[in-house]
Write a protein that holds these residues in place. Sequence first.
Motif, PDB file in Angstrom:
ATOM      1  N   ALA A  83      -8.256  39.697 -39.722  1.00  0.00           N
ATOM      2  CA  ALA A  83      -8.345  38.598 -38.767  1.00  0.00           C
ATOM      3  C   ALA A  83      -9.574  37.753 -39.079  1.00  0.00           C
ATOM      4  O   ALA A  83     -10.497  38.186 -39.767  1.00  0.00           O
ATOM      5  N   VAL A  84      -9.603  36.553 -38.547  1.00  0.00           N
ATOM      6  CA  VAL A  84     -10.771  35.695 -38.694  1.00  0.00           C
ATOM      7  C   VAL A  84     -11.990  36.440 -38.130  1.00  0.00           C
ATOM      8  O   VAL A  84     -11.938  36.993 -37.026  1.00  0.00           O
ATOM      9  N   ASP A  85     -13.045  36.486 -38.923  1.00  0.00           N
ATOM     10  CA  ASP A  85     -14.288  37.201 -38.586  1.00  0.00           C
ATOM     11  C   ASP A  85     -14.039  38.696 -38.358  1.00  0.00           C
ATOM     12  O   ASP A  85     -14.795  39.351 -37.646  1.00  0.00           O
ATOM     13  N   PHE A  91      -9.014  29.059 -39.262  1.00  0.00           N
ATOM     14  CA  PHE A  91      -7.583  29.000 -39.569  1.00  0.00           C
ATOM     15  C   PHE A  91      -7.353  28.574 -41.013  1.00  0.00           C
ATOM     16  O   PHE A  91      -6.471  29.104 -41.702  1.00  0.00           O
ATOM     17  N   ASP A  92      -8.176  27.647 -41.501  1.00  0.00           N
ATOM     18  CA  ASP A  92      -8.083  27.211 -42.891  1.00  0.00           C
ATOM     19  C   ASP A  92      -8.366  28.370 -43.841  1.00  0.00           C
ATOM     20  O   ASP A  92      -7.638  28.599 -44.813  1.00  0.00           O
ATOM     21  N   ALA A  93      -9.397  29.141 -43.540  1.00  0.00           N
ATOM     22  CA  ALA A  93      -9.745  30.290 -44.378  1.00  0.00           C
ATOM     23  C   ALA A  93      -8.656  31.355 -44.320  1.00  0.00           C
ATOM     24  O   ALA A  93      -8.304  31.956 -45.344  1.00  0.00           O
ATOM     25  N   LEU A  94      -8.130  31.599 -43.132  1.00  0.00           N
ATOM     26  CA  LEU A  94      -7.054  32.582 -42.975  1.00  0.00           C
ATOM     27  C   LEU A  94      -5.864  32.232 -43.856  1.00  0.00           C
ATOM     28  O   LEU A  94      -5.354  33.071 -44.604  1.00  0.00           O
ATOM     29  N   LEU A  95      -5.438  30.990 -43.802  1.00  0.00           N
ATOM     30  CA  LEU A  95      -4.292  30.578 -44.613  1.00  0.00           C
ATOM     31  C   LEU A  95      -4.601  30.658 -46.101  1.00  0.00           C
ATOM     32  O   LEU A  95      -3.743  31.057 -46.900  1.00  0.00           O
ATOM     33  N   SER A  96      -5.818  30.323 -46.495  1.00  0.00           N
ATOM     34  CA  SER A  96      -6.181  30.384 -47.909  1.00  0.00           C
ATOM     35  C   SER A  96      -6.145  31.813 -48.440  1.00  0.00           C
ATOM     36  O   SER A  96      -5.757  32.043 -49.585  1.00  0.00           O
ATOM     37  N   ALA A 149     -10.016  39.016 -56.670  1.00  0.00           N
ATOM     38  CA  ALA A 149      -8.813  39.789 -56.985  1.00  0.00           C
ATOM     39  C   ALA A 149      -8.275  39.466 -58.380  1.00  0.00           C
ATOM     40  O   ALA A 149      -7.690  40.333 -59.034  1.00  0.00           O
ATOM     41  N   SER A 150      -8.490  38.249 -58.843  1.00  0.00           N
ATOM     42  CA  SER A 150      -7.989  37.879 -60.172  1.00  0.00           C
ATOM     43  C   SER A 150      -8.780  38.525 -61.300  1.00  0.00           C
ATOM     44  O   SER A 150      -8.294  38.608 -62.424  1.00  0.00           O
ATOM     45  N   PHE A 151      -9.993  39.002 -61.003  1.00  0.00           N
ATOM     46  CA  PHE A 151     -10.851  39.594 -62.028  1.00  0.00           C
ATOM     47  C   PHE A 151     -10.935  41.120 -61.969  1.00  0.00           C
ATOM     48  O   PHE A 151     -11.681  41.724 -62.731  1.00  0.00           O
ATOM     49  N   THR A 152     -10.198  41.767 -61.038  1.00  0.00           N
ATOM     50  CA  THR A 152     -10.273  43.220 -60.907  1.00  0.00           C
ATOM     51  C   THR A 152      -8.940  43.767 -60.423  1.00  0.00           C
ATOM     52  O   THR A 152      -8.150  43.042 -59.812  1.00  0.00           O
ATOM     53  N   THR A 153      -8.717  45.036 -60.691  1.00  0.00           N
ATOM     54  CA  THR A 153      -7.538  45.706 -60.142  1.00  0.00           C
ATOM     55  C   THR A 153      -7.904  46.546 -58.921  1.00  0.00           C
ATOM     56  O   THR A 153      -7.043  47.216 -58.357  1.00  0.00           O
ATOM     57  N   LEU A 154      -9.171  46.507 -58.512  1.00  0.00           N
ATOM     58  CA  LEU A 154      -9.587  47.215 -57.297  1.00  0.00           C
ATOM     59  C   LEU A 154      -8.964  46.555 -56.069  1.00  0.00           C
ATOM     60  O   LEU A 154      -8.690  45.346 -56.083  1.00  0.00           O
ATOM     61  N   PRO A 155      -8.754  47.315 -54.992  1.00  0.00           N
ATOM     62  CA  PRO A 155      -8.272  46.696 -53.754  1.00  0.00           C
ATOM     63  C   PRO A 155      -9.297  45.695 -53.230  1.00  0.00           C
ATOM     64  O   PRO A 155     -10.495  45.998 -53.186  1.00  0.00           O
ATOM     65  N   VAL A 156      -8.823  44.532 -52.849  1.00  0.00           N
ATOM     66  CA  VAL A 156      -9.677  43.485 -52.272  1.00  0.00           C
ATOM     67  C   VAL A 156      -9.201  43.219 -50.850  1.00  0.00           C
ATOM     68  O   VAL A 156      -8.011  42.997 -50.615  1.00  0.00           O
ATOM     69  N   ILE A 157     -10.149  43.249 -49.931  1.00  0.00           N
ATOM     70  CA  ILE A 157      -9.869  42.970 -48.521  1.00  0.00           C
ATOM     71  C   ILE A 157     -10.545  41.643 -48.186  1.00  0.00           C
ATOM     72  O   ILE A 157     -11.768  41.525 -48.282  1.00  0.00           O
ATOM     73  N   GLY A 158      -9.750  40.656 -47.809  1.00  0.00           N
ATOM     74  CA  GLY A 158     -10.289  39.341 -47.489  1.00  0.00           C
ATOM     75  C   GLY A 158     -10.608  39.206 -46.010  1.00  0.00           C
ATOM     76  O   GLY A 158      -9.832  39.627 -45.159  1.00  0.00           O
ATOM     77  N   VAL A 159     -11.755  38.612 -45.734  1.00  0.00           N
ATOM     78  CA  VAL A 159     -12.158  38.334 -44.356  1.00  0.00           C
ATOM     79  C   VAL A 159     -12.364  36.827 -44.228  1.00  0.00           C
ATOM     80  O   VAL A 159     -13.326  36.278 -44.763  1.00  0.00           O
ATOM     81  N   PRO A 160     -11.458  36.155 -43.537  1.00  0.00           N
ATOM     82  CA  PRO A 160     -11.662  34.721 -43.307  1.00  0.00           C
ATOM     83  C   PRO A 160     -12.794  34.511 -42.302  1.00  0.00           C
ATOM     84  O   PRO A 160     -12.884  35.220 -41.304  1.00  0.00           O
ATOM     85  N   ILE A 161     -13.652  33.557 -42.605  1.00  0.00           N
ATOM     86  CA  ILE A 161     -14.802  33.269 -41.751  1.00  0.00           C
ATOM     87  C   ILE A 161     -14.587  31.938 -41.037  1.00  0.00           C
ATOM     88  O   ILE A 161     -14.186  30.948 -41.649  1.00  0.00           O
ATOM     89  N   ALA A 162     -14.882  31.920 -39.757  1.00  0.00           N
ATOM     90  CA  ALA A 162     -14.789  30.690 -38.957  1.00  0.00           C
ATOM     91  C   ALA A 162     -16.009  29.831 -39.255  1.00  0.00           C
ATOM     92  O   ALA A 162     -17.030  29.922 -38.578  1.00  0.00           O
ATOM     93  N   ALA A 163     -15.921  29.008 -40.295  1.00  0.00           N
ATOM     94  CA  ALA A 163     -17.068  28.228 -40.752  1.00  0.00           C
ATOM     95  C   ALA A 163     -16.858  26.728 -40.646  1.00  0.00           C
ATOM     96  O   ALA A 163     -17.725  25.958 -41.042  1.00  0.00           O
ATOM     97  N   THR A 164     -15.700  26.313 -40.162  1.00  0.00           N
ATOM     98  CA  THR A 164     -15.401  24.879 -40.091  1.00  0.00           C
ATOM     99  C   THR A 164     -14.863  24.547 -38.703  1.00  0.00           C
ATOM    100  O   THR A 164     -14.600  25.449 -37.893  1.00  0.00           O
ATOM    101  N   PRO A 165     -14.642  23.273 -38.425  1.00  0.00           N
ATOM    102  CA  PRO A 165     -14.046  22.905 -37.128  1.00  0.00           C
ATOM    103  C   PRO A 165     -12.644  23.486 -36.910  1.00  0.00           C
ATOM    104  O   PRO A 165     -12.151  23.502 -35.789  1.00  0.00           O
ATOM    105  N   LEU A 166     -12.019  24.016 -37.959  1.00  0.00           N
ATOM    106  CA  LEU A 166     -10.704  24.635 -37.820  1.00  0.00           C
ATOM    107  C   LEU A 166     -10.795  26.093 -37.371  1.00  0.00           C
ATOM    108  O   LEU A 166      -9.786  26.797 -37.308  1.00  0.00           O
ATOM    109  N   ALA A 167     -11.993  26.556 -37.090  1.00  0.00           N
ATOM    110  CA  ALA A 167     -12.246  27.889 -36.513  1.00  0.00           C
ATOM    111  C   ALA A 167     -11.698  29.039 -37.349  1.00  0.00           C
ATOM    112  O   ALA A 167     -11.289  30.057 -36.825  1.00  0.00           O
TER     113      ALA A 167
END
Length: 168
Positions: free
Chosen positions: A113-115, A94-99, A74-92
């Motif tokens: 939502a996550v995944d 949640f860490d990605a979602l907050l980031s 998002a910092s390098f473009t003005t296009l819409p960016v949709i973030g998808v947090p991935i459950a890749a850690t023991p925090l399932a």
Amino acid sequence: MKVAIIMGSDSDWPRLEGAAKVLKSFGVECEVIVASAHRTPDVVHEFAAGAAERGVKVIIAAAGAAAHLPGVIASFTTLPVIGVPIAATPLAGFDALLSIVQMPSGIPVATMAVDGAKNAAIFAVQILAVGNENLAAKLKEYRKQMAEEVAAKADKVTKIWNEEAAKA
């Protein structure tokens, strides 16, 4: 019309493949790339900075753990960016979602939502449909089909319940 899907690791692909399939079902072209905000920052910069020139209209960016990829994109473009947090850690995820959801003012990232890759694809289609009557009609048909599927499932459950109640 093209949507780009970028993920931080190839291990994210099984969670994002459904998004590519949704986009394809709507007739939306899809570009897919693996690049890490931390390990390949130059590739990420080149991808994001040149996306609009390649005809990309919306970017779906997925990442786990610290999940910086959507925000960096998002910092390098003005296009819409949709973030998808991935459950890749023991925090399932949640860490990605907050980031992803805690972006600084001025650099927004829509957060699923996550995944939640399928919803990211549908949201991308909704963004594209604002200026495309054909795509808007496909979305209406998609929603109609979902409603019909739910009604059929409801009828099935009601039938099963009525049969069980009749036995009692």
